[in-house]
Design a protein around this motif. Sequence first.
Motif, PDB file in Angstrom:
ATOM      1  N   ALA A 154      42.209 -40.960  34.071  1.00  0.00           N
ATOM      2  CA  ALA A 154      41.420 -41.827  33.196  1.00  0.00           C
ATOM      3  C   ALA A 154      42.036 -41.840  31.798  1.00  0.00           C
ATOM      4  N   PRO A 155      42.023 -42.987  31.126  1.00  0.00           N
ATOM      5  CA  PRO A 155      42.627 -43.062  29.790  1.00  0.00           C
ATOM      6  C   PRO A 155      41.880 -42.268  28.727  1.00  0.00           C
ATOM      7  N   VAL A 156      40.610 -41.938  28.987  1.00  0.00           N
ATOM      8  CA  VAL A 156      39.807 -41.179  28.024  1.00  0.00           C
ATOM      9  C   VAL A 156      39.293 -39.911  28.699  1.00  0.00           C
TER      10      VAL A 156
ATOM     11  N   LYS B 209      27.999 -42.371  32.749  1.00  0.00           N
ATOM     12  CA  LYS B 209      28.526 -42.210  34.101  1.00  0.00           C
ATOM     13  C   LYS B 209      28.710 -43.572  34.776  1.00  0.00           C
ATOM     14  N   GLU B 210      27.707 -44.428  34.655  1.00  0.00           N
ATOM     15  CA  GLU B 210      27.763 -45.732  35.325  1.00  0.00           C
ATOM     16  C   GLU B 210      28.854 -46.621  34.734  1.00  0.00           C
ATOM     17  N   GLN B 211      28.933 -46.681  33.424  1.00  0.00           N
ATOM     18  CA  GLN B 211      29.831 -47.625  32.769  1.00  0.00           C
ATOM     19  C   GLN B 211      31.267 -47.130  32.639  1.00  0.00           C
ATOM     20  N   TYR B 212      31.443 -45.815  32.528  1.00  0.00           N
ATOM     21  CA  TYR B 212      32.773 -45.306  32.206  1.00  0.00           C
ATOM     22  C   TYR B 212      33.335 -44.300  33.215  1.00  0.00           C
ATOM     23  N   ILE B 213      32.512 -43.345  33.649  1.00  0.00           N
ATOM     24  CA  ILE B 213      33.026 -42.313  34.558  1.00  0.00           C
ATOM     25  C   ILE B 213      33.260 -42.881  35.951  1.00  0.00           C
TER      26      ILE B 213
ATOM     27  N   LYS C 220      37.297 -45.050  33.845  1.00  0.00           N
ATOM     28  CA  LYS C 220      37.723 -45.156  32.446  1.00  0.00           C
ATOM     29  C   LYS C 220      37.644 -43.821  31.713  1.00  0.00           C
ATOM     30  N   VAL C 221      36.745 -42.943  32.159  1.00  0.00           N
ATOM     31  CA  VAL C 221      36.504 -41.679  31.457  1.00  0.00           C
ATOM     32  C   VAL C 221      36.474 -40.530  32.454  1.00  0.00           C
TER      33      VAL C 221
ATOM     34  N   GLU D  29      25.610 -46.418  22.869  1.00  0.00           N
ATOM     35  CA  GLU D  29      26.247 -47.378  21.977  1.00  0.00           C
ATOM     36  C   GLU D  29      27.265 -46.691  21.072  1.00  0.00           C
ATOM     37  N   GLN D  30      26.910 -45.519  20.583  1.00  0.00           N
ATOM     38  CA  GLN D  30      27.836 -44.780  19.730  1.00  0.00           C
ATOM     39  C   GLN D  30      29.050 -44.299  20.526  1.00  0.00           C
ATOM     40  N   MET D  31      28.812 -43.841  21.752  1.00  0.00           N
ATOM     41  CA  MET D  31      29.933 -43.398  22.573  1.00  0.00           C
ATOM     42  C   MET D  31      30.828 -44.569  22.947  1.00  0.00           C
ATOM     43  N   SER D  32      30.232 -45.710  23.230  1.00  0.00           N
ATOM     44  CA  SER D  32      31.016 -46.902  23.543  1.00  0.00           C
ATOM     45  C   SER D  32      31.902 -47.304  22.364  1.00  0.00           C
ATOM     46  N   ALA D  33      31.358 -47.172  21.159  1.00  0.00           N
ATOM     47  CA  ALA D  33      32.126 -47.524  19.966  1.00  0.00           C
ATOM     48  C   ALA D  33      33.343 -46.633  19.802  1.00  0.00           C
ATOM     49  N   ILE D  34      33.252 -45.385  20.298  1.00  0.00           N
ATOM     50  CA  ILE D  34      34.397 -44.485  20.259  1.00  0.00           C
ATOM     51  C   ILE D  34      35.349 -44.750  21.410  1.00  0.00           C
ATOM     52  N   ILE D  35      34.796 -44.949  22.607  1.00  0.00           N
ATOM     53  CA  ILE D  35      35.596 -45.037  23.820  1.00  0.00           C
ATOM     54  C   ILE D  35      36.334 -46.364  23.946  1.00  0.00           C
TER      55      ILE D  35
END
Length: 234
Positions: A78-80, A105-109, A113-114, A224-230
């Motif tokens: 994963a890139p992140v 988990k749903e959107q990134y793991i 992506k993560v 939202e904050q994690m998305s802004a970082i990721i």
Amino acid sequence: MAELIARRRILLSLAALPAAALLAGCGDSGSGEANAQDQTSPLTTGAVDAPEPSGTVDMTELLEAGALPERAQGAEDAPVTIVEYASMTCSHCASFHVNTYPALKEQYIDTGKVRLILREFPFDPRAEAGFMLARCADDKYFAMVDVLFKQQRSWAAAQDARGALLNIAKLAGFSQESFEACLTDQQLLDDVRAVRARGADFGVEATPTFFINGKKYSGAMSIEQMSAIIDPLL
């Protein structure tokens, strides 16, 4: 006799600690630092700015093998990569895992992506016991962590934490014997403490602390904050 006392220390501590001390905060010096840095709000909506990191670490060093095998979710390539240090009795950690982790988990793991690595940073014997039970659950580690965070108040602040944890553990397939064997495993306790000590070497002082591709963020964050970082890292 000394060895026997050491092996029973966790079980006895579960009943001996005053409940008021267990949720006093998510740091050695009480809740002040964790409260000041806690950025989670279930009501957060819309675009938000990425929080500023409080430091950086070398990812190669951070990802070196420690005293216990890593417990991770997500693709190895994963890139992140997120390394989270948490304490099972920390209310801010529970808030993150209840309010933010499902969306992460749903959107990134689950989408590759993560990669999330969860590391133990217990602040008290009850937190140590929770992590030990999760470790003893083997491939059910994250499921056990999830249940313990969701039911945190039922055991972390209970008069009889041992009984409350036993009830939860039985639902996860533990017997009375395997429960006690887990919590009297001195090597496992030593290893959990070694994971925490190594986290302190990376500057972890409060929980939750996240290292996202090497940048350090303290406090429970919203999705939202994690998305802004990721998102800029993808």
